[in-house]
Scaffold this motif. Structure first.
Motif, PDB file in Angstrom:
ATOM      1  N   GLU A   1      42.238  41.048  41.869  1.00  0.00           N
ATOM      2  CA  GLU A   1      40.609  40.514  41.174  1.00  0.00           C
ATOM      3  C   GLU A   1      40.602  41.266  39.878  1.00  0.00           C
ATOM      4  N   ILE A   2      40.472  40.511  38.779  1.00  0.00           N
ATOM      5  CA  ILE A   2      40.228  40.809  37.579  1.00  0.00           C
ATOM      6  C   ILE A   2      38.749  41.040  36.998  1.00  0.00           C
ATOM      7  N   ARG A   3      38.250  42.182  36.755  1.00  0.00           N
ATOM      8  CA  ARG A   3      36.923  42.630  36.713  1.00  0.00           C
ATOM      9  C   ARG A   3      37.066  43.104  35.118  1.00  0.00           C
ATOM     10  N   ASN A   4      35.730  43.051  34.400  1.00  0.00           N
ATOM     11  CA  ASN A   4      35.710  43.768  33.238  1.00  0.00           C
ATOM     12  C   ASN A   4      35.947  45.343  33.401  1.00  0.00           C
ATOM     13  N   ASP A   5      35.525  45.962  34.389  1.00  0.00           N
ATOM     14  CA  ASP A   5      35.789  47.441  34.584  1.00  0.00           C
ATOM     15  C   ASP A   5      37.194  47.622  35.129  1.00  0.00           C
ATOM     16  N   GLY A   6      37.786  46.828  35.409  1.00  0.00           N
ATOM     17  CA  GLY A   6      39.625  47.059  35.850  1.00  0.00           C
ATOM     18  C   GLY A   6      39.951  45.947  36.701  1.00  0.00           C
ATOM     19  N   MET A   7      41.174  45.838  36.584  1.00  0.00           N
ATOM     20  CA  MET A   7      41.864  44.852  37.353  1.00  0.00           C
ATOM     21  C   MET A   7      42.380  45.783  38.659  1.00  0.00           C
ATOM     22  N   ILE A   8      42.291  45.029  39.762  1.00  0.00           N
ATOM     23  CA  ILE A   8      42.609  45.815  41.201  1.00  0.00           C
ATOM     24  C   ILE A   8      43.417  44.891  42.013  1.00  0.00           C
TER      25      ILE A   8
ATOM     26  N   LEU B   1      43.810  35.109  44.955  1.00  0.00           N
ATOM     27  CA  LEU B   1      43.175  35.403  43.599  1.00  0.00           C
ATOM     28  C   LEU B   1      41.464  35.222  43.898  1.00  0.00           C
ATOM     29  N   ILE B   2      41.092  36.521  43.453  1.00  0.00           N
ATOM     30  CA  ILE B   2      39.489  36.695  43.813  1.00  0.00           C
ATOM     31  C   ILE B   2      39.078  36.319  42.157  1.00  0.00           C
ATOM     32  N   ALA B   3      37.988  35.202  41.974  1.00  0.00           N
ATOM     33  CA  ALA B   3      37.812  34.927  40.608  1.00  0.00           C
ATOM     34  C   ALA B   3      36.011  35.124  40.392  1.00  0.00           C
ATOM     35  N   PRO B   4      35.994  35.455  39.287  1.00  0.00           N
ATOM     36  CA  PRO B   4      34.352  35.708  39.106  1.00  0.00           C
ATOM     37  C   PRO B   4      33.592  34.422  39.465  1.00  0.00           C
ATOM     38  N   ASN B   5      32.492  34.733  39.617  1.00  0.00           N
ATOM     39  CA  ASN B   5      31.318  33.717  40.003  1.00  0.00           C
ATOM     40  C   ASN B   5      30.621  32.930  38.734  1.00  0.00           C
TER      41      ASN B   5
ATOM     42  N   GLY C   1      44.037  30.101  48.520  1.00  0.00           N
ATOM     43  CA  GLY C   1      44.502  31.331  47.806  1.00  0.00           C
ATOM     44  C   GLY C   1      43.590  31.540  46.543  1.00  0.00           C
ATOM     45  N   VAL C   2      42.558  30.993  46.555  1.00  0.00           N
ATOM     46  CA  VAL C   2      41.425  30.997  45.559  1.00  0.00           C
ATOM     47  C   VAL C   2      40.137  31.069  45.831  1.00  0.00           C
TER      48      VAL C   2
END
Length: 460
Positions: free
Chosen positions: A14-21, A88-92, A201-202
């Motif tokens: 999961e790629i977020r602004n505050d961090g990639m996890i 992959l966990i994508a943004p909304n 997977g997404v």
């Protein structure tokens, strides 16, 4: 040689602004255990943000390089486990909806009584409507049949199967997501030399959060998922596993902390400590005790507040956010129909469920509090656990049909073929010796940097 015990391993990104996890989970039965997780903050060259304002990955090459380091660290820690596929966990961001109707009269000279409706017929209708409902620069993320009429009578997909029908009407709701945004996240995985999991997977973040609690509800129950972030709040309504609607509300927990800071006349740091650490809002132990004192230079006096006074003030502030969100998301549904689950930063607040239930007097309000075995920062792992739960469920169904299963370690394993093969489990130590059958009652023992499942080693 196929290792039966490594089949249920799932990796998520999961790629977020505050961090990639990046996280890796192993299932023991139906219980997920966090084997490994790393969070990487974006470097200064990317302004400390992995994503741009549209939540596209700013630099896929730099991001993929950092992701590769995470994978290598995991694979070096767990000898024998190699990541092939990643969920992959994508943004909304920029989710759109379209509805498309289909109506056809099947009566003809060759079919005077219409046709028998089969799954193949429905699949063909959905396929045709997908083409017609294409939204520019978006890809279809999911679809939902919201109405079926057979000969002008409402019915369901289950009831209509293999029934002679003269006239069929189908209305489908499609969920679209930004193609460019999604591809930028996918490219991080592919540039790191891995693949996105081929089956389910997404996932979007909001769907992953729902999947963390979905097993409690049936297809007809509507569930409101609220994701509390620092800068905004996202809320989505689900029916079954289908996203019915999604809305974003400006301001998040940072705004709440600012309001508490102003109320108490203290810095944001101190206000955050009172909110996150100093008080348990679910307990009345400090209700009558003075827990806050501050010199008021205007009144030349010492301001004092008891635990109950602070809790009431915080509850009022929360209700100014929570009440409008609940009412906004509930306005299209019968009062009390929505079951609400809260996720995100507020799950760190002790007793926060009491605050939410006390303000707007909504029933069926919950805050996710299930502990994830092996996780320290629980609230950051919930989207990952929801994504792997869904992948696990889908693989269980494939196993029942004797289809090939797909996980992060192996792709296309046929369980029937591997059932009688002898295995050696390196990642979990040699607790399963060669030339022996696995006994389900034997204890599991992880070696090296793994997680201790049982203190007794296996005796061969």
């Amino acid at each position: 040689m196929i290792n039966k015990f490594n089949i249920d391993v799932y990796a998520t990104l999961e790629i977020r602004n505050d961090g990639m996890i990046f996280s890796v989970f192993k299932y023991i039965g139906n219980n997920p255990i966090l084997l490994f997780t790393r969070k990487s903050i974006a470097p200064a060259v990317l302004s400390s943000n992995w994503l741009d304002k549209e939540e596209h990955v700013k630099d896929t090459a730099k991001t993929a390089k950092e992701f590769s380091k995470m994978i290598s660290e995991f694979e070096n820690s767990y000898d024998g486990l190699k990541i092939d596929n990643v969920i992959l966990i994508a943004p909304n961001k920029n989710i759109k909806y379209t509805e498309k109707p289909f109506t056809s009269n099947f009566v003809s000279e060759s079919n005077p009584h219409g046709i028998i409706v089969t799954k193949k017929v429905i699949k063909k209708i959905i396929s045709d409507l997908k083409i017609k409902s294409k939204v520019e620069n978006c890809e279809i993320f999911s679809e939902e049949i919201i109405e079926i009429q057979a000969d002008n009578k409402c019915t369901t997909l289950e009831r209509i199967a293999n029934i002679q029908t003269e006239k069929l009407t189908v209305r489908i709701k499609f969920v679209h997501i930004s193609e460019q945004m999604l591809n930028s996240h996918r490219m991080v995985i592919t540039k790191a030399g891995k693949e996105v999991l081929k089956v389910n997977g997404v996932n979007t973040r909001i769907s992953s959060l729902y999947n963390a609690v979905a097993d409690q509800y049936n297809k007809k129950q509507r569930v409101l998922v609220i994701d509390w972030k620092e800068s905004q709040i996202e809320a989505g309504v689900f029916e079954g596993r289908k996203l019915v609607c999604l809305k974003t509300f400006v301001d998040g927990t940072d705004k709440i902390i600012s309001m508490i800071s102003k109320k108490l006349r203290v810095s944001k740091e101190i206000a955050k400590k009172y909110l996150m650490h100093n008080l348990d809002f679910g307990s009345n132990n400090n209700d009558q005790s003075v827990v806050y004192q501050n010199w008021n230079s205007t009144n030349k006096a010492l301001d004092k507040m008891t635990g109950l006074q602070i809790k009431d003030a915080v509850a009022t502030i929360f209700d100014s956010f929570y009440g409008p969100i609940k009412r906004n998301m509930s306005k299209n549904f019968t009062q009390g129909e929505l079951i609400t689950h809260n996720f995100g930063t507020i799950t760190e607040i002790p007793g926060v469920e009491t605050i939410l239930r006390g303000g707007s007097k909504f029933a069926n309000d919950y805050v996710y509090g299930k502990r994830i075995f092996g996780a320290n920062n629980n609230h950051e792992m919930v989207s990952a656990i929801g994504a792997v739960n869904y992948a696990k469920i889908m693989n269980s169904r494939r196993k029942e049909r004797q289809d090939k299963i797909v996980t992060s370690i192996y792709s296309g394993i046929n369980i029937q073929q591997s059932r009688d093969q002898e295995t050696e489990n390196r990642a979990f130590g040699n607790f399963v010796p060669k030339k022996s059958r696995f006994n389900a009652n034997q204890p599991l023992f992880l070696k090296d940097n793994g997680i201790l499942i049982d203190e007794k080693k296996f005796k061969s």
